[in-house]
Design a protein around this motif. Structure first.
Motif, short mmCIF file in Angstrom:
data_model
loop_
_atom_site.label_atom_id
_atom_site.label_comp_id
_atom_site.label_asym_id
_atom_site.label_seq_id
_atom_site.Cartn_x
_atom_site.Cartn_y
_atom_site.Cartn_z
N ASP A 178 11.92 2.29 13.12
CA ASP A 178 11.94 3.13 12.28
C ASP A 178 10.47 3.03 11.52
O ASP A 178 10.06 3.06 11.23
N LYS A 179 10.59 5.00 12.02
CA LYS A 179 9.26 5.47 11.55
C LYS A 179 8.48 5.07 10.15
O LYS A 179 6.95 5.44 9.78
N ARG A 180 9.27 5.44 9.41
CA ARG A 180 9.31 4.78 7.90
C ARG A 180 8.86 3.43 7.46
O ARG A 180 7.97 3.47 6.23
N THR A 181 8.90 2.40 7.94
CA THR A 181 9.11 1.25 8.22
C THR A 181 6.82 0.98 7.93
O THR A 181 6.41 1.17 8.50
N PRO A 182 6.60 0.11 6.65
CA PRO A 182 5.21 0.43 6.79
C PRO A 182 4.95 -0.91 7.07
O PRO A 182 5.55 -1.65 7.98
N GLY A 183 3.30 -0.62 7.31
CA GLY A 183 2.62 -1.70 7.69
C GLY A 183 2.14 -3.04 6.13
O GLY A 183 2.86 -2.42 4.95
N CYS A 184 1.10 -3.45 6.91
CA CYS A 184 1.45 -4.67 5.19
C CYS A 184 0.32 -3.91 4.39
O CYS A 184 0.44 -4.41 3.01
N THR A 185 -0.66 -3.25 4.80
CA THR A 185 -1.48 -2.91 4.03
C THR A 185 -1.27 -1.46 3.19
O THR A 185 -1.55 -1.53 2.17
N ASN A 186 0.02 -0.97 3.84
CA ASN A 186 0.36 0.06 2.61
C ASN A 186 1.01 -0.05 1.61
O ASN A 186 1.61 0.43 0.93
N CYS A 187 1.81 -2.21 1.61
CA CYS A 187 1.90 -2.17 0.53
C CYS A 187 0.46 -2.24 -0.23
O CYS A 187 0.76 -3.31 -1.40
N HIS A 188 -0.22 -4.14 0.38
CA HIS A 188 -0.56 -5.09 -0.14
C HIS A 188 -2.37 -4.21 -0.36
O HIS A 188 -3.18 -4.64 -1.13
N GLY A 189 -2.40 -3.48 0.33
CA GLY A 189 -4.12 -2.46 -0.01
C GLY A 189 -4.89 -3.30 1.33
O GLY A 189 -4.12 -3.02 2.08
N ASP A 236 -4.90 -6.29 -3.02
CA ASP A 236 -4.92 -4.99 -4.13
C ASP A 236 -4.21 -5.30 -5.47
O ASP A 236 -3.40 -5.13 -6.33
N VAL A 237 -3.14 -5.14 -3.73
CA VAL A 237 -1.31 -5.18 -4.46
C VAL A 237 -0.72 -6.34 -4.12
O VAL A 237 -0.19 -6.15 -3.03
N GLY A 238 -0.04 -7.31 -4.62
CA GLY A 238 0.44 -8.44 -3.64
C GLY A 238 2.08 -8.57 -4.71
O GLY A 238 2.10 -8.63 -5.55
N PHE A 239 2.62 -8.84 -3.77
CA PHE A 239 4.41 -9.42 -4.22
C PHE A 239 4.45 -10.72 -4.32
O PHE A 239 4.34 -11.46 -3.35
N THR A 240 4.13 -10.67 -5.15
CA THR A 240 4.14 -12.11 -5.43
C THR A 240 4.73 -12.48 -7.30
O THR A 240 4.04 -11.26 -7.67
N LYS A 241 5.16 -13.27 -7.35
CA LYS A 241 5.69 -13.76 -9.10
C LYS A 241 4.19 -14.14 -10.06
O LYS A 241 4.61 -13.89 -11.20
N LYS A 242 3.31 -14.39 -9.32
CA LYS A 242 2.44 -14.94 -10.06
C LYS A 242 0.79 -14.24 -9.62
O LYS A 242 -0.06 -14.77 -10.03
N ASN A 243 0.73 -13.28 -9.49
CA ASN A 243 0.70 -12.59 -9.53
C ASN A 243 0.05 -11.59 -10.73
O ASN A 243 0.41 -11.10 -11.39
N THR A 244 -1.47 -11.85 -11.56
CA THR A 244 -2.00 -11.47 -12.68
C THR A 244 -3.18 -10.74 -12.72
O THR A 244 -3.25 -10.14 -13.86
N GLU A 259 2.40 -1.95 -13.10
CA GLU A 259 2.24 -0.53 -12.69
C GLU A 259 2.23 -0.52 -11.14
O GLU A 259 2.76 0.24 -10.39
N ALA A 260 0.87 -0.71 -11.09
CA ALA A 260 0.52 -0.85 -9.65
C ALA A 260 1.21 -1.38 -8.88
O ALA A 260 0.98 -0.96 -7.70
N GLN A 261 1.80 -2.60 -9.62
CA GLN A 261 2.40 -3.59 -7.82
C GLN A 261 3.97 -2.87 -7.59
O GLN A 261 4.25 -2.18 -6.51
N ASN A 262 3.88 -2.01 -8.60
CA ASN A 262 5.39 -1.20 -8.31
C ASN A 262 4.94 -0.15 -7.61
O ASN A 262 6.30 0.31 -7.17
N ALA A 263 3.84 0.95 -8.33
CA ALA A 263 3.90 1.78 -7.85
C ALA A 263 3.76 1.79 -5.99
O ALA A 263 4.21 3.05 -5.12
N ALA A 264 3.31 0.49 -5.26
CA ALA A 264 3.43 0.34 -4.10
C ALA A 264 4.85 0.51 -3.37
O ALA A 264 5.24 1.12 -2.34
N CYS A 265 6.30 0.23 -4.72
CA CYS A 265 7.33 -0.17 -4.34
C CYS A 265 7.91 1.60 -4.12
O CYS A 265 8.66 1.87 -3.14
#
Length: 319
Positions: free
Chosen positions: A70-81, A101-109, A114-120
């Motif tokens: 799927d061409k829409r599939t992101p890479g690591c840096t698309n979501c995590h910076g 920069d933007v981590g998908f983790t419940k412990k990322n403080t 807003e920045a984490q959700n912007a990636a999604c």
């Protein structure tokens, strides 16, 4: 001339070493250009986060985000910076590696919600998530990763049987209510929280429909009406009489009759009375109200009635 001769000898040695030891030069080349493991361009990350160090990260290949066709599939840096600082400082052994920069983790403080959700939301902004920014969850700094497990093929919040487990991490009162005798079949897996709630929406209580009644009517359409004789609390809000998550009374009622009914109907007809029996035969409603204590014995169509028989009492929701 001496410098030129030295340079020529160095080049000749490099060519000779490459011809005599091709395996060494190939190994060096491989180290310089690691191969992708799961996603296109993930070699930058998987050179460290491999199956030995972070096997949970590689599970993304079993999810929709790992569909490389799927061409829409992101890479690591698309979501995590790009996370250049993380790449440069990782492995120094002087402490924990810096957060991405933007981590998908419940412990990322370190990264704002807003920045984490912007990636999604850069991909998932439409459909039922279009009003996410005004939702109750967003205003209370809930992130996508608070509920979703992005790298795991089994995202609990997307399955009916396991979804309540995720929601009850915060909504503990509702979890206790579902343990009561009368409840919607959510613990049994026949329904889920999202059957009634749009957790990404911005309407009251984040319901699927515009109001409580419209949400209830999507299943209980026989209560919708319109009726010749409408019961006003029913038309106003189902939650006046019912607790949808669970109660100790049948039919999800907040209290037993006549106590529930007498919260409104205590001023006339059947005034509130202490439980007891008439001392003699009587037709006095102020005494008969103590017998049976069940309003629904007579008023069976409590949600609304179309009866035209005996018009003087037709509006009392009898058969």
């Amino acid at each position: 001339m001496k410098l030129l001769g030295k340079a020529l000898r160095t080049c000749a040695f490099a060519v000779l070493a490459g011809s005599l030891f091709p395996a060494l030069t190939a190994t060096a080349a491989e180290k310089e250009a690691p191969k992708d493991i799961v996603l296109t361009g993930d070699a930058k990350c998987t050179s460290c986060h491999d199956e030995n160090d972070s096997p949970e990260a590689l599970r993304i290949g079993k999810t929709k985000h790992g569909t490389v066709a799927d061409k829409r599939t992101p890479g690591c840096t698309n979501c995590h910076g790009e996370s250049e600082k993380h790449v440069k400082e990782a492995g120094r052994g002087t402490g924990p590696a810096p957060l991405v920069d933007v981590g998908f983790t419940k412990k990322n403080t370190a990264t704002s919600p807003e920045a984490q959700n912007a990636a999604c939301l850069s991909c998932h902004q439409g459909s039922t998530r279009i009003f996410w920014q005004n939702s109750t969850h967003a205003r209370r700094d809930v992130t996508c990763a608070s509920c979703h497990t992005v790298h795991d093929g089994h995202d609990k919040v997307r399955e009916a049987k396991s979804q309540p487990e995720v929601c009850s991490n915060c909504h503990k009162e509702q979890r206790a209510q579902f343990a009561r005798p009368s409840h919607h079949p959510v613990p049994e897996g026949q329904m889920s929280c999202s059957s009634c709630h749009n957790v990404h929406g911005d309407n009251p209580s984040q319901l699927q429909k515009a109001s409580v009644n419209d949400t209830c009517y999507s299943c209980h359409m026989e209560k919708r009406g319109p009726f010749v004789h409408n019961h006003q609390p029913v038309a106003e809000d189902c939650a006046i009489c019912h607790n949808p998550h669970g109660t100790n009374v049948a039919n999800l009622l907040k209290a037993r009759a006549p106590y529930l009914c007498q919260e409104c109907h205590s001023h006339n007809s059947h005034p509130s009375q202490l439980a007891g029996l008439p001392t003699d035969r009587t037709t006095n409603t102020s005494l008969l109200g103590t017998v049976g204590r069940g309003c629904l014995n007579c008023h069976t169509n409590i949600h609304g009635s179309n009866s035209t028989v005996n018009n003087a009492t037709a509006g009392r929701f009898r058969r």
